[in-house]
Each structure stands twice: as structure tokens, then as C-alpha cells.
Design a protein around this motif. Structure first.
Motif, PDB file in Angstrom:
ATOM      1  N   VAL A 800      52.301  -9.105  87.033  1.00 41.78           N
ATOM      2  CA  VAL A 800      53.285  -8.264  88.589  1.00 41.78           C
ATOM      3  C   VAL A 800      54.582  -7.670  87.628  1.00 41.78           C
ATOM      4  CG1 VAL A 800      54.745  -8.902  90.481  1.00 41.78           C
ATOM      5  CG2 VAL A 800      52.997  -9.971  90.254  1.00 41.78           C
ATOM      6  N   ASP A 801      55.168  -8.286  87.074  1.00 39.51           N
ATOM      7  CA  ASP A 801      55.935  -7.742  85.696  1.00 39.51           C
ATOM      8  C   ASP A 801      55.490  -6.783  85.288  1.00 39.51           C
ATOM      9  OD1 ASP A 801      57.911  -9.738  86.181  1.00 39.51           O
ATOM     10  OD2 ASP A 801      57.245 -10.927  84.908  1.00 39.51           O
ATOM     11  N   GLU A 802      54.832  -6.472  84.408  1.00 41.06           N
ATOM     12  CA  GLU A 802      53.824  -4.827  84.036  1.00 41.06           C
ATOM     13  C   GLU A 802      53.470  -3.749  84.847  1.00 41.06           C
ATOM     14  OE1 GLU A 802      50.604  -6.296  81.867  1.00 41.06           O
ATOM     15  OE2 GLU A 802      51.379  -7.982  80.720  1.00 41.06           O
ATOM     16  N   ALA A 803      52.892  -4.422  86.700  1.00 38.60           N
ATOM     17  CA  ALA A 803      52.984  -3.498  87.371  1.00 38.60           C
ATOM     18  C   ALA A 803      53.948  -2.955  87.755  1.00 38.60           C
ATOM     19  CB  ALA A 803      52.308  -3.812  88.225  1.00 38.60           C
ATOM     20  N   TYR A 804      54.885  -3.703  87.682  1.00 42.93           N
ATOM     21  CA  TYR A 804      56.323  -3.380  88.430  1.00 42.93           C
ATOM     22  C   TYR A 804      57.269  -1.563  87.638  1.00 42.93           C
ATOM     23  CZ  TYR A 804      60.184  -3.943  91.660  1.00 42.93           C
ATOM     24  OH  TYR A 804      61.641  -3.803  92.657  1.00 42.93           O
ATOM     25  N   ALA A 805      56.530  -2.113  86.043  1.00 43.59           N
ATOM     26  CA  ALA A 805      57.502  -1.477  84.873  1.00 43.59           C
ATOM     27  C   ALA A 805      57.481   0.032  85.399  1.00 43.59           C
ATOM     28  CB  ALA A 805      56.896  -2.098  83.842  1.00 43.59           C
ATOM     29  N   ASP A 806      55.938   0.765  86.150  1.00 45.10           N
ATOM     30  CA  ASP A 806      55.833   1.545  86.523  1.00 45.10           C
ATOM     31  C   ASP A 806      55.640   1.906  88.056  1.00 45.10           C
ATOM     32  OD1 ASP A 806      54.379   4.218  87.147  1.00 45.10           O
ATOM     33  OD2 ASP A 806      52.578   3.785  85.551  1.00 45.10           O
ATOM     34  N   ARG A 807      57.161   2.036  87.864  1.00 41.59           N
ATOM     35  CA  ARG A 807      57.566   2.232  89.531  1.00 41.59           C
ATOM     36  C   ARG A 807      56.980   3.232  90.319  1.00 41.59           C
ATOM     37  NH1 ARG A 807      62.386  -1.095  90.750  1.00 41.59           N
ATOM     38  NH2 ARG A 807      61.329  -1.537  88.901  1.00 41.59           N
ATOM     39  N   THR A 808      56.154   3.854  89.769  1.00 41.74           N
ATOM     40  CA  THR A 808      55.794   5.079  90.403  1.00 41.74           C
ATOM     41  C   THR A 808      54.347   4.222  90.784  1.00 41.74           C
ATOM     42  OG1 THR A 808      56.551   6.835  89.370  1.00 41.74           O
ATOM     43  CG2 THR A 808      54.901   7.562  91.413  1.00 41.74           C
ATOM     44  N   GLU A 809      53.267   3.828  89.525  1.00 39.27           N
ATOM     45  CA  GLU A 809      51.973   3.546  90.485  1.00 39.27           C
ATOM     46  C   GLU A 809      52.461   1.804  91.679  1.00 39.27           C
ATOM     47  OE1 GLU A 809      48.287   3.091  91.018  1.00 39.27           O
ATOM     48  OE2 GLU A 809      49.499   4.890  89.351  1.00 39.27           O
ATOM     49  N   TRP A 810      53.695   1.622  91.010  1.00 33.45           N
ATOM     50  CA  TRP A 810      54.057   0.713  91.943  1.00 33.45           C
ATOM     51  C   TRP A 810      53.777   0.949  94.013  1.00 33.45           C
ATOM     52  CZ3 TRP A 810      53.842  -4.883  91.429  1.00 33.45           C
ATOM     53  CH2 TRP A 810      55.002  -5.886  92.569  1.00 33.45           C
ATOM     54  N   ILE A 811      55.078   2.072  93.883  1.00 34.19           N
ATOM     55  CA  ILE A 811      54.988   2.265  94.998  1.00 34.19           C
ATOM     56  C   ILE A 811      53.328   2.788  95.738  1.00 34.19           C
ATOM     57  CG2 ILE A 811      55.765   3.958  96.056  1.00 34.19           C
ATOM     58  CD1 ILE A 811      57.993   4.012  94.379  1.00 34.19           C
ATOM     59  N   LYS A 812      52.518   3.672  94.660  1.00 31.37           N
ATOM     60  CA  LYS A 812      51.724   4.049  95.341  1.00 31.37           C
ATOM     61  C   LYS A 812      50.937   2.732  95.729  1.00 31.37           C
ATOM     62  CE  LYS A 812      50.550   7.981  92.579  1.00 31.37           C
ATOM     63  NZ  LYS A 812      49.875   8.437  91.378  1.00 31.37           N
ATOM     64  N   LYS A 813      50.602   1.270  95.618  1.00 30.40           N
ATOM     65  CA  LYS A 813      50.554   0.203  95.591  1.00 30.40           C
ATOM     66  C   LYS A 813      50.638  -0.404  96.972  1.00 30.40           C
ATOM     67  CE  LYS A 813      49.312  -1.723  91.112  1.00 30.40           C
ATOM     68  NZ  LYS A 813      47.729  -1.890  91.099  1.00 30.40           N
ATOM     69  N   SER A 814      51.928  -0.311  97.229  1.00 28.37           N
ATOM     70  CA  SER A 814      52.401  -0.175  98.160  1.00 28.37           C
ATOM     71  C   SER A 814      52.528   0.244  99.631  1.00 28.37           C
ATOM     72  CB  SER A 814      54.430   0.116  97.965  1.00 28.37           C
ATOM     73  OG  SER A 814      54.708  -0.553  99.262  1.00 28.37           O
ATOM     74  N   ILE A 815      52.356   1.167  99.055  1.00 28.66           N
ATOM     75  CA  ILE A 815      51.258   2.440 100.008  1.00 28.66           C
ATOM     76  C   ILE A 815      49.611   2.230 100.157  1.00 28.66           C
ATOM     77  CG2 ILE A 815      51.236   5.193 101.091  1.00 28.66           C
ATOM     78  CD1 ILE A 815      53.327   5.742  99.082  1.00 28.66           C
ATOM     79  N   ARG A 816      49.358   1.948  99.735  1.00 28.64           N
ATOM     80  CA  ARG A 816      47.805   1.874 100.019  1.00 28.64           C
ATOM     81  C   ARG A 816      47.612   0.946 100.529  1.00 28.64           C
ATOM     82  NH1 ARG A 816      46.742   3.607  94.353  1.00 28.64           N
ATOM     83  NH2 ARG A 816      46.586   6.249  94.221  1.00 28.64           N
ATOM     84  N   THR A 817      48.832  -0.542 100.152  1.00 32.15           N
ATOM     85  CA  THR A 817      48.685  -1.340 100.875  1.00 32.15           C
ATOM     86  C   THR A 817      48.811  -1.605 102.446  1.00 32.15           C
ATOM     87  OG1 THR A 817      49.369  -3.144  99.138  1.00 32.15           O
ATOM     88  CG2 THR A 817      49.149  -3.899 101.117  1.00 32.15           C
TER      89      THR A 817
END
Ligand code: OAK
Length: 847
Positions: A800-817
Motif C-alpha cells: 500500500v505504501d509503495e503504491a501510494y508513493a506514485d500518486r498519479t497511479e493511485w488516483i487512477k486506481k481510485s477512479i477505476r475502483t
């Protein structure tokens, strides 16, 4: 602060006959009218509470009009109806929900502004209607919202408890949970309509006399009669006039006094009768997954099912259809085993009052009922003692129900059923014992789940995995006996009106803008959210998406600061676990993980710490008052927070909050603000979970085990957008066996966990020795396999920490969810029930 009704003089000239308040002048007129006439208050000295009451009464006028025409339409068109029987309805607040569903939110907001109030401040004056413990009760509330929205003729039946779920206080000195009553009806409740004319007599105890005509019919008399008085709660659908009904029963003594005792000078005995009658609906039992073995609870169940059935029967009789067609016009959904007595009560009515022959009566019964199971935990299975009460009589006349139907019809229900089982599996006595309605022993007990299965047409679990387990663990004998087709699945759902539009207006607006669809469209067809996928790579959209999350985090930070007087860093990742405290839900795993993170931070240099993902962890949830280990977990969380929140080395990187008195309204603030949430039950133990759906709908990601609805969420949003960890369901039994019969010390399995446990034992968080009973649940037996899952849990949190470090990727995950949550609308779930189970169709309300 006061004197806010200056605008009153500018009330427009709207016609007095306008009942529906839609435009601002008529809203204002109606609100002010209620201030003066309903509240009998002076307009110049009104506080937010008064403004809430007046606004609520004004909105209620609108609801009543719709409710009346809905009920009239139902009566005229006489469609098949469905009834949702639930001992719990966890409704939360109504005002904002009603405003949104009636599409008058902006009008009321504007009107209240003109009157000097802010709608936001007014809305929070309302107390939650908290007539439920957790998932099962909140699900019932979502299902009412969806039924009304889809214009389905569905009513809820429940109890009007004087006291809802207790208020949770956290003791200042040692962090333990205290319970205080929840007198939610203290201010009058504008959302209910007392129907003093809808009253039934419910009989308890007494005895039954069989007719001598060989029919097996019985007459039940004597004992104690209690009155059930109806209170109707209006349930508005979204974007429709359709307004359904939730009928809650209140118990009342039949006679205020027993005059005979009174005249005999026995005053105490005379009032005692009235006390015991009123006691029936006085309080919601605060047990979740643990049925209280109390006579009063059984009385609640019979009182409620008897009144509800009498009411349905009266409505049906009004239609003047032959009694044999009862099941063609009525479907009854049993929310877990709590309303199972409805099965024997309907049978009793058909046999004794309507003189229906036994075989036909049983056919009607088994075509009417549907049974939903909500947990496979063995401790939740209800067994009831019927025959051992004070006066030697059964609480209800079991003889006139379960065993009533006597020799003329080929023995009792129980016997008839036993005979059928015996015929199918000759000589298999063990199977017969397992499938019996009666658990032998002293005293004998009735197995409510077995009764619910044999009395229902369909049996379902609440997520795919759980429905499988219902068949393989709970009822394998019944699957063999009836065949598989009686058992199926309806995956739970949540209403997107409350759990997105209402709790997260920023996100709702962004979705509406982006989809270029009216929100009334996608809120009724949640699969439309998939349209967001096309925008997931759009940077401007991503920024707006992140900004909404950020605002919601600030709103929560502000809320926590107000409640607890502590500043919360909205820049940090927000990690949330909110649910009832239970060992199977493993809040313990979470808090031990927090301690692990804290110890790791402590061991770092200041430079190293700067690279760490900042995190704020939130917990919320109540423990059953008698659940010792769960209460100890709360105490540990609170005391850990007291240490780490003021450690200058780490406090910038990790803080922890236990938010007291978790409720629907608190969830509405927490859920939109979460980056990550935890659904970490031991595999195979969480039937579904519904907050997991709420978090994902609001763009939060999940850390979870492969359990309940987590599995189906991952199927929808993609496994790369869920942080799964831990052992799978089929392994759990073996691991438990290992831990019981070949125990290995914790340090062998997980040195990291051993270190954490030792730190707690060492007294770092105060209370040396106090936590040993909690720690021992892990060190010995470890029934919920915390040791086995700990390392993989920590790894998941690192990911989770690693994924959160790439904020753009995280936001995309959030949108897709969010985009893939369509399946989890309770509209879909209710459609499943309406079509596959109840066979009810929508009824369009005409003016
Ligand atoms: C409560 C009392 C007895 C039996 C079950 C419950 C209960 O709340 N179960 C919960 O029901 C929810 C709705 O179906 C599920 O999402 C939860 O997983 C389940 O624990």
C-alpha cells in the motif's frame, strides 16, 4: 446566533392549499408555519434544533402526501406485496436523505439561508435512528431505500425500541468502553406517524385446547395479552413519488391496570403487568452475532411476528381473495432467523383461525417465506427454549403451533417432517438428529435455523463465497434433502443515494459533470459509473478527483479536531477500520500492525523516517457490553494511541485515533475521507461486509482478506486494485487444527509478531498485565489465525505504501475502483430478490 427569522415578513403569497413545498417561498412559508404552530415557538428566538424540527415537519408534510397516494395506489391495484421482517433497521438520519430523494435539497438550503440558518448545521441536529447493531440492520435500511426507489410494493416490519443501540463512551482514565442508553425519542420523532388505530392483541403463555372434531384445530386462551401499536415510518424513493412504509410496533399493556389486583389492594402487582408489557419494546439487544438467551428477546420476536402477520392477514382479507391464494399475494423475507416464529404463527393462523387443512396450510407457508442467513459463525445460531417458563407453560403455545397439528393430520410439523426425512434416508439416525427441529437435552431447544430452512421456499447467503459456505457448512443435510435449487446467493448491496450522493456531494458533482448525465440517471443505474473509465487518464479529471478526496479528508480532520481536540494532518494517508468489534473481524491484527509500524519508525534515524509514508489510522466500532476480549481490544487501541500520538520521534509519521460512538452518521464522514480501508476477517468468517462496498464506491482502496464480498469487489475492480493478503478459506480449518494440536511458539512463525506481543506485555502502553487475556487468544489456540496471517498482512501494508508513493497511479486506481462498483448498488440486490424470490413488480404511483 438567534433572531434569524427576519426574512419572515417577505414570505410570498403562495396558496394555502400548496402542500408540496418545492419553491423557496412555499418552503419558507411552511417552515415558518411549523415554527409557530407545531413547535409553538417564537420565531425570533429559534436555535438550530428548532430550525431542524420545523424543517423536518415541513419535509414530512411532503412525504405524507406521497405516502398517502402510494398506499392508496397499492390498495387499489392490489399487487403482490413483499414484507421485509427485520429486528433491526439502522436508518441513521432522515432529513438530508428525504431532501435528496424529494429533490428539494437546494430549495430548503436556500430557504433556511434566508431565515438565517445553514442547512448543514441544521441537518446535524437530528439524532440517528440507531435501531440496529451493524451490517444486518444497515442492510435492511438500504433495501428499504432501494425498494421505494424502484417503486416496489415492499414494507418493512420491525420494533419501535425506546432505546436504540447504546451510546459508547470511552473512559478518560483507562480507555475502556462504557455504555449509556440512547434515548433517541427524547425529542419527538417527526418521521413517524403513530397509528393508534392500528392495534393488535398478542397473546403470551396460556394454554390451548384442541377441538374434539378430529380436525386438530386448537383454541388458545388465557395467559397475558399485550397490545401492539403501529408507528409508520415513511420511506421515500429517490426521484419518484413512491413512498413506502416501515411499520414499527410498540408494546403496550392491554389494560393500564389489572383492576382486580388493584381493588384487592395489590398495587404493585397491578402496575407490574403494565411494566412487563411495555418492557417488550423497550430496548434493542446490543449483541451482534451472539443471540441473547433471554426470555424477553423471545417475547420480542413473537410479539413482532404475531403483530406483523395479523396486519398482513387483515390487509389480505380486505382483498377478498380465497385464503388459498395467500402466497400469490404475499412474500415474506426473513432477515436471519430472528423472525422465524412467523412461520409457525402463519401456520397457526391458517389452521386455527381459517380452518385450512394441514397440508394446504403448510404449502401456503412454504410458498410465502424466504430466508436469508447472515453469518456462518456457530455462536450466532439461534436455539430457543420454549417450554420452561415461569408458569410451566410455553411462551407461545408450541403445542398449538409446532406440535399442534396432531394425529388427525399425521402428527406435528416436527413429526411430519421427521417422517419425511426418515423416508428419504431410512435408518440414518444421526442425520435425523442433525436435521431435527429440536436439539435434545435438558431443556429441549428449538433450532431456529432448521425451522427457517424447512419453512421457506428459498434460502440464501449474502455473497458468493458465503452462500457456498451456507450450503457446505451450515445446511449440507438440507441441500441433500431438498436439492440444490432451494439454495442460492444474493450478494449484498448498498444505496448509492446515501453512500455517495449524500455523504460525498463533491464526488457526486464531479461524476455528474464527467459522465455528462443527470445524477438522477446514474444514481438509479450505477453501472453507468463505468463511463468514468474513459477519463481515468485525463489529468484535469485526476486533479479534480484528488481535490475532492482532499476536501473530504479536511472535513474529517476538522470533525476529529472538534470532537477530540487534536489536530489531524490531512496530508497523510487515511487508513480506516470501522465495524463492530469482533475477534473474527480482527481489529487486533490491525492494532498489532500499527504497533509494528511504530516500533519500526522508532528504530529509524530521522533521515530514514522522512522517506516513510505518513499515515493516520482511524478505528471506530462498538463492542457488545459483555464481550470481554472485544472491550480489551478497544482499551489497547486507545492506550496505544495515547502513547504514539505524543511521541515526538514519530508523531509526524504515524498517528492513531479511536473515534468513540461509531454510528451511521459518523460513517458518512469517515468513508469519503479514506484512502485505504481494512476488511481483514479470517477467511471464511465475514459473510459479506457492506462497508467495503461503501469505501470503494467513494474511491477508497481495500486491504483485505479473500473473504465475503471482498472477492466479488476484486472481480469487478481488478485484483491489481485491491491489496489482498492472508490464507484462504479452505486452509483455515487445518491451520486451526495445527495450532490446537501441534502448537508452535509465535516467534517461530512470526518473529515480528512475537516482538509486538512482547512489547505489549512489557507494559509500554501502560496497564501491565491487563492485556494478557487478549494476547493469549493469539498465543494459545489462535482461533482467528492472526499468527499465520501477520507477516503477509504487513507485506500488504508495505505494498500500500509503495503504491501510494506514485500518486498519479493511485488516483487512477481510485477512479477505476469507483467506476466498477455498479454491481454493488442495493438496487441490483433488490431486483434479484424481487424477480428471483418474491415475484413482485413495480407499481407506478399516479396522482
Ligand atoms: C447479526 C446478528 C446475527 C447474525 C448476523 C448478523 C450480522 O450482522 N451479519 C452481518 O450481515 C451483513 C449483512 O448481510 C454482512 O455484510 C456481514 O458480513 C455479516 O457479518
Amino acid at each position: 446566533q438567534h433572531c434569524r427569522l427576519g426574512a419572515m415578513s417577505s414570505i410570498g403569497n403562495s396558496r394555502l392549499t400548496d402542500v408540496i413545498n418545492v419553491d423557496v417561498p412555499s418552503i419558507t412559508k411552511s417552515v415558518v408555519g411549523h415554527v409557530q404552530t407545531s413547535l409553538a415557538r417564537a420565531p425570533y428566538n429559534l436555535d438550530d434544533l428548532g430550525a431542524y424540527q420545523a424543517a423536518a415537519l415541513s419535509v414530512r408534510d411532503n412525504l405524507i402526501v406521497n405516502w398517502n397516494s402510494t398506499q392508496l395506489n397499492y390498495s387499489r391495484k392490489a399487487p403482490k406485496r413483499a414484507y421485509y421482517l427485520s429486528l433491526e433497521f439502522l436508518m441513521g438520519r432522515t432529513l438530508s436523505n428525504a431532501l435528496l430523494n424529494l429533490n428539494v435539497f437546494d430549495g430548503y438550503s436556500e430557504s433556511l439561508n434566508q431565515l438565517g440558518f445553514s442547512l448543514e448545521d441544521v441537518i446535524v441536529q437530528e439524532r440517528d435512528a440507531a435501531l440496529g447493531n451493524g451490517g444486518l440492520g444497515r442492510l435492511a435500511a438500504c433495501y428499504l431505500d432501494s425498494s421505494a426507489t424502484q417503486e416496489l410494493p415492499v414494507w418493512g416490519y420491525g420494533l419501535r425500541y425506546k432505546y436504540g443501540i447504546f451510546q459508547q463512551l470511552i473512559k478518560a482514565d483507562d480507555g475502556t468502553q462504557l455504555e449509556a442508553p440512547d434515548p433517541w425519542l427524547e425529542h419527538q420523532n417527526p418521521w413517524e406517524l403513530p397509528r393508534l388505530d392500528v392495534v393488535y392483541e398478542v397473546r403470551f403463555y396460556g394454554s390451548s385446547q384442541r377441538w374434539s372434531d378430529g380436525s386438530g384445530r386448537a383454541v388458545w386462551s388465557g395467559g397475558q395479552e399485550v397490545l401492539a401499536v403501529a408507528y409508520d415510518v415513511m420511506i421515500p424513493g429517490y426521484g419518484t413519488k413512491n413512498t413506502n412504509n416501515l411499520r414499527l410496533w410498540e408494546s403496550k399493556p392491554k389494560r393500564g391496570f389489572d383492576l382486580q389486583s388493584f381493588n384487592a389492594g395489590d398495587y404493585e402487582r397491578a402496575v407490574e403487568t403494565s411494566n412487563t408489557a411495555a418492557a417488550i419494546t423497550s430496548v434493542l439487544y446490543p449483541n451482534d452475532h451472539n443471540p441473547p438467551g433471554k426470555e424477553l428477546r423471545l417475547k420480542q420476536q413473537y410479539f413482532w411476528t404475531a403483530a406483523s402477520l395479523a396486519d398482513m392477514m387483515r390487509r389480505f382479507k380486505h382483498m377478498e381473495k380465497p385464503i388459498g391464494e395467500f402466497a400469490e399475494y404475499n412474500a415474506i423475507q426473513l432477515n436471519d432467523t430472528h423472525p422465524t416464529l412467523a412461520i409457525v404463527e402463519l401456520l397457526r393462523i391458517l389452521l386455527d383461525e381459517d380452518e385450512v387443512p394441514w397440508d394446504q396450510a403448510w404449502t401456503i407457508v412454504t410458498n410465502t417465506f424466504f430466508f436469508t442467513n447472515h453469518t456462518v459463525l456457530p455462536e450466532a445460531l439461534e436455539v430457543k427454549v420454549f417450554l420452561e417458563f415461569e408458569n410451566g407453560n410455553g411462551l407461545i403455545d408450541l403445542d398449538a403451533s409446532l406440535e399442534m397439528v396432531g394425529p388427525p393430520h399425521g402428527a406435528s410439523t416436527s413429526e411430519a417432517y421427521a417422517t419425511a426425512v426418515e423416508k428419504k434416508f431410512p435408518g440414518d439416525r444421526e442425520r435425523l438428529a442433525r436435521m431435527s427441529l429440536i436439539e435434545e437435552g435438558f431443556p429441549q431447544q428449538v433450532r431456529m435455523a432448521n425451522l427457517a430452512v424447512i419453512g421457506s421456499r428459498k434460502v440464501n447467503g449474502v455473497a458468493e463465497l458465503h452462500s457456498q459456505l451456507v450450503q457446505s457448512i451450515l445446511f449440507p443435510d438440507f441441500v441433500e434433502f431438498y436439492g440444490k435449487s432451494k439454495f442460492s446467493n444474493v450478494t449484498n448491496g448498498i444505496t448509492p443515494r446515501r453512500w455517495l450522493d449524500q455523504c460525498n456531494p463533491g464526488l457526486s458533482q464531479l461524476i455528474t459533470d464527467t459522465l455528462e448525465l443527470p445524477r438522477a440517471v446514474w444514481l438509479k443505474d450505477l453501472f453507468k459509473l463505468e463511463g468514468l473509465l474513459a477519463h481515468a487518464d485525463d489529468e484535469r479529471f485526476q486533479r479534480r478527483w484528488a481535490a475532492v478526496k482532499r476536501q473530504n479528508k479536511e472535513r474529517l480532520a476538522h470533525f476529529v479536531e472538534k470532537m477530540m481536540g487534536v489536530k489531524v494532518d490531512a496530508d497523510a494517508m487515511f487508513d480506516v477500520q470501522i465495524k463492530r468489534l469482533h475477534e473474527y473481524k480482527r481489529q487486533t491484527l490491525n492494532i498489532l500492525g500499527v504497533i509494528h509500524r511504530y516500533l519500526l519508525l522508532k528504530s529509524m534515524t530521522p533521515e530514514e523516517r522522512k522517506k516513510v509514508n505518513k499515515k493516520v489510522v482511524f478505528f471506530g466500532g462498538k463492542a457488545a457490553p459483555g464481550y470481554y476480549v472485544a472491550k480489551l481490544t478497544i482499551r489497547l487501541i486507545v492506550n496505544v494511541s495515547r502513547v504514539i500520538n505524543k511521541d515526538p520521534d514519530t508523531m509526524a509519521y504515524l498517528s492513531l485515533f479511536f473515534l468513540p460512538d461509531y454510528s451511521v452518521s459518523l460513517a458518512e464522514v469517515l468513508i469519503p475521507a479514506s484512502d485505504i480501508s481494512q476488511h481483514i476477517s479470517t477467511a471464511g468468517t465475514e459473510a459479506s461486509g457492506t462497508s467495503n462496498m461503501k469505501f470503494c464506491l467513494n474511491g477508497g482502496l481495500l486491504v483485505g482478506t479473500v473473504d465475503g464480498a471482498n472477492i466479488e469487489i476484486a472481480e469487478e475492480v481488478g485484483e491489481d486494485n485491491v491489496f489482498f493478503f492472508g490464507h484462504l478459506t479452505p486452509d483455515v480449518d487445518d491451520l486451526r487444527y495445527q495450532h490446537t494440536y501441534h502448537p508452535v511458539p509465535v516467534e517461530k512463525k512470526s518473529p515480528a509478531l512475537a516482538h509486538v506481543l512482547n512489547t505489549v506485555s512489557s507494559g509500554l502502553f501502560g496497564d501491565e498485565g491487563v492485556y494478557e487475556p487478549l494476547l493469549n487468544t493469539i498465543r494459545q489456540g489462535d482461533y482467528y489465525i492472526i499468527t499465520e496471517d501477520f507477516d503477509s498482512y504487513i507485506r500488504a501494508l508495505e505494498m500500500v505504501d509503495e503504491a501510494y508513493a506514485d500518486r498519479t497511479e493511485w488516483i487512477k486506481k481510485s477512479i477505476r475502483t469507483t467506476a466498477k462498483m455498479g454491481k454493488f448498488s442495493s438496487d441490483r440486490a433488490i431486483q434479484d430478490y424481487a424477480q428471483e424470490y418474491w415475484n413482485v413488480e413495480s407499481v407506478k404511483i399516479q396522482d
